[in-house]
Design a protein around this motif. Sequence first.
Motif, short mmCIF file in Angstrom:
data_model
loop_
_atom_site.label_atom_id
_atom_site.label_comp_id
_atom_site.label_asym_id
_atom_site.label_seq_id
_atom_site.Cartn_x
_atom_site.Cartn_y
_atom_site.Cartn_z
N TYR A 93 8.86 23.31 -1.21
CA TYR A 93 8.33 24.20 -2.67
C TYR A 93 7.52 23.19 -3.30
O TYR A 93 7.44 22.14 -3.17
CB TYR A 93 9.61 24.44 -3.39
CG TYR A 93 9.40 25.12 -4.68
CD1 TYR A 93 9.26 26.56 -4.63
CD2 TYR A 93 9.13 24.67 -6.01
CE1 TYR A 93 9.16 27.16 -5.70
CE2 TYR A 93 8.97 25.32 -6.90
CZ TYR A 93 8.96 26.88 -6.94
OH TYR A 93 8.66 27.53 -7.96
N PRO A 94 6.35 23.84 -3.91
CA PRO A 94 5.30 22.94 -4.25
C PRO A 94 5.81 22.24 -5.50
O PRO A 94 6.59 22.81 -6.33
CB PRO A 94 4.11 23.95 -4.99
CG PRO A 94 4.46 25.24 -4.18
CD PRO A 94 6.02 25.38 -4.16
N ILE A 95 5.27 20.88 -5.52
CA ILE A 95 5.81 20.24 -6.75
C ILE A 95 4.85 18.94 -6.74
O ILE A 95 4.81 18.24 -5.60
CB ILE A 95 6.98 19.79 -6.90
CG1 ILE A 95 7.41 19.07 -8.24
CG2 ILE A 95 7.73 18.83 -5.91
CD1 ILE A 95 8.90 18.86 -8.61
N THR A 140 3.20 17.77 -2.97
CA THR A 140 2.82 19.08 -2.52
C THR A 140 2.03 19.02 -1.35
O THR A 140 2.08 19.70 -0.44
CB THR A 140 2.05 19.80 -3.65
OG1 THR A 140 2.81 19.88 -4.72
CG2 THR A 140 1.45 21.25 -3.14
N ALA A 146 3.85 19.39 1.92
CA ALA A 146 3.91 20.60 2.44
C ALA A 146 2.73 21.31 3.16
O ALA A 146 2.91 21.90 4.06
CB ALA A 146 4.67 21.23 1.30
N SER A 175 2.21 22.80 6.66
CA SER A 175 1.73 24.17 6.61
C SER A 175 0.66 24.54 7.59
O SER A 175 0.51 25.41 8.39
CB SER A 175 1.54 24.72 5.28
OG SER A 175 0.16 24.63 4.82
N PHE A 199 6.99 26.54 9.37
CA PHE A 199 6.90 25.99 8.19
C PHE A 199 7.24 27.14 7.19
O PHE A 199 6.60 28.13 7.53
CB PHE A 199 5.36 25.51 7.74
CG PHE A 199 5.05 25.35 6.24
CD1 PHE A 199 5.28 24.30 5.54
CD2 PHE A 199 4.72 26.41 5.63
CE1 PHE A 199 5.14 24.11 4.17
CE2 PHE A 199 4.42 26.37 4.05
CZ PHE A 199 4.56 25.25 3.41
N GLN A 208 7.45 28.22 3.10
CA GLN A 208 7.42 27.89 1.82
C GLN A 208 8.57 28.53 1.14
O GLN A 208 8.58 29.97 1.12
CB GLN A 208 6.26 28.02 0.95
CG GLN A 208 6.29 27.73 -0.50
CD GLN A 208 5.06 28.23 -1.37
OE1 GLN A 208 3.73 27.73 -0.84
NE2 GLN A 208 5.17 28.59 -2.46
N GLU A 231 11.47 29.88 -1.96
CA GLU A 231 11.56 30.19 -3.50
C GLU A 231 11.82 29.29 -4.67
O GLU A 231 11.62 29.38 -5.66
CB GLU A 231 12.26 31.42 -3.64
CG GLU A 231 13.91 31.35 -3.74
CD GLU A 231 14.32 31.40 -2.29
OE1 GLU A 231 13.56 31.34 -1.25
OE2 GLU A 231 15.45 32.12 -2.24
N ASP A 232 12.50 28.03 -4.18
CA ASP A 232 12.81 27.14 -4.87
C ASP A 232 13.38 25.83 -4.10
O ASP A 232 13.45 26.00 -3.08
CB ASP A 232 13.52 27.41 -6.11
CG ASP A 232 14.89 27.77 -5.75
OD1 ASP A 232 15.48 27.43 -4.81
OD2 ASP A 232 15.72 28.73 -6.47
N GLU A 233 13.56 24.56 -4.69
CA GLU A 233 14.08 23.49 -3.99
C GLU A 233 15.50 23.65 -3.52
O GLU A 233 15.88 23.01 -2.54
CB GLU A 233 13.76 22.36 -4.99
CG GLU A 233 12.65 21.97 -5.11
CD GLU A 233 11.92 22.27 -6.37
OE1 GLU A 233 12.45 23.33 -6.98
OE2 GLU A 233 10.72 21.96 -6.75
N LEU A 280 17.33 19.61 -8.22
CA LEU A 280 17.92 20.83 -7.63
C LEU A 280 18.25 20.80 -6.39
O LEU A 280 19.33 21.50 -6.00
CB LEU A 280 16.78 21.80 -7.78
CG LEU A 280 16.19 22.50 -9.08
CD1 LEU A 280 15.13 23.36 -9.01
CD2 LEU A 280 17.39 23.13 -9.74
#
Lengths: 308, 381
Positions: free
Chosen positions: B33-35, B39, B42, B46, B56, B58, B60-62, B90
């Motif tokens: 998940y992007p952060i 990022t 990831a 990808s 790969f 992505q 919806e959250d960590e 998370l």
Amino acid sequence: MAEKLNKLPKVTEYFCDEDQFSPGNACCPGCIMELNLRLVSKIMGKDSILLGTPGCSAPTIHGQNDRAWHKHSYYACVMTGVASSATGLARYYKKAGIDATIVCHTGDGCAQDIGIQTISGAAERNENIIYICYDNEGYMNTGVQRSSATPYGAATSTTPVGLKSIGKTTNSKNMPMIMAMHDIPYVATATLSHLEDYAKKLTKAKEMVKQGFVYLHVFCPCTVGWKVKPDSSITVCRAAVQSNYFPLWEVGNGAYRITQPVAKPKPINEMLKLIGKFNHLKDQEISVLQQQSDNRFSILQALCSIRA
Amino acid sequence: MRLAVLTGEHYITGDEACAEGALAAGCTFFGGYPITPATEIAEHMSKCLPEIGGTFIQMEDEIAAMASILGASWAGVKSMTSTSGPGFSLMMENIGLAVCTETPCVVVNVQRGGPSTGLPTMGAQGDMMQARWGSHGHYEIIALAASSAQEMFSQTITAFNLAEKYRTPVILLADEVIGHMSEKVIIPEASEIKTVSRPKPQGEKEGFRPFQPGENGVAPMPSAGDGYKIHVTGLTHDERGYPVMTVEAQAQMVERIVKKIQNNRDDIIKTESYSLDDAEIILVSYGISARTSLAAMNQARALGMKVGFLKLLTIWPFAEEKVRALATKARAFITVEINYGQIHLEVMRSVAGKAECHLVGHAGGTVITPEQVLERIKELY
């Protein structure tokens, strides 16, 4: 209340009001988030509390200075908790008899991905909250990654285009319809090319939130992430409406209505041509996107006809 | 198309080197998940994973990212995720599930200033204790550190190897400075890279016990679909994997999870020693602060001061035996880290009063300079 809603002032009248959102931000050239927030804050007025999250608004607005939001109370929540934090505020003010409007303003990544659990929960509890999702179809602040709002075929940094990749391979999530299916008092879509329409919906939102949860889904092209010319973001908004890619509609107490019907919808390609993230798409892929758009619009039409 | 091992010399960021290390280690599943500032790991995955036939996603959250790599691990592949502070928080519940279910996986935390949203684009080292104790209950964890892009490559491989060998989540603690810094990274030939895969069960499928430990305390791990009966749960379970709600079962399970790490400390813990033999003052550090410390040590030596440096490659389990032994010879330790004293506490615990313990640290947002460390050395010398 229906009578009251029919006598809404025109959008220009709102712009005569005191600006709650002051100059001095660091939005990218052509970003329409500022226009969005200015309209939102004008109509919501002084007695409103805004909640947001880490996202574009963090570095560009409340992270840059102490001026832009200085007339509002602003609470930057975590992405997993916006609607829940808003619940805490809304419940307290309701209990205390304080007339305050609680407005959540987040991007699509928060609303549709990481935060959907709390939005759905707050909607089901019918909290007195207005939730505004500014949909720029991805995580723009962290460098243009896909979200569940990213449409089929779009190039992002985590759906890269290559010899065997066309970008994102799945459709976007139809978030406003998901929220409509929560049977909450009011759901509407809006965009910045149709300010009068948006202003009416914000005004309705301010009234309807007294009955419970209100969700507004606002189409907000990102000039950087979408590879759109800085002077074209409003043009893209208009093209999205005119192609029925992003139809403007509302549902209040079960009655669906297209607020800006388009007599002769343009092919979706008219809009795609303005947006760099679709540049690589071939006819076959464009037709997939057109089909998806048509399907969604026919569902909307069907829902509108139920009322009729 | 590309090979999993990108042999050659590259000028890449620490984040990209981490992704390359994962690919070289045999990782074929990334859920993320992007952060900021992780990022780029990831993003690199990808692009590269599909080219080598990997996956790969992505998420919806960590929470979902961490959960996805556990599912992939039980499907039999080497899996990883990467994140930073808020996402790391998370992930904690699922990290605990990975510990309890003995599921190999790698979690990379490119640390930024905290608490909360903190300083997304600026480095810190404030998650050291969170890596140790962030999930609930009592357990052991393996956590590594990296102080260069080259080490981001090599330590990611080590993280996978330890995860597979000990059937446990392994955390790689990087920081924003290392993650975003571009440096030369040398990737050796694939044949020169040692990779480890989880022990697989042999023999009878009937009556197989997926949590019955082997020789080093680690149970062979079948994949879902191998034909073995598998029941995986975060409830306290016996060697069959089925829930047993008794004091005895709890003691047996937790003891096994703890001891498989503790009893193999010599194999797991790695440090690097610089001029320790005659050192009166010893710097202890890791990550970007290790480079500060090494520079400070060299400056102090040039001034004639007997200063040494212990670099921690393994953070957890902590190298307490090494520090304890050094404490009998040195008169002072200075822990250099970008927080207000986390590993410093471990150094103090290990030194146990046999030498002075000091901290050079701050709240985060920038590196500690060699001059700040040298100043403290001069005060103590």
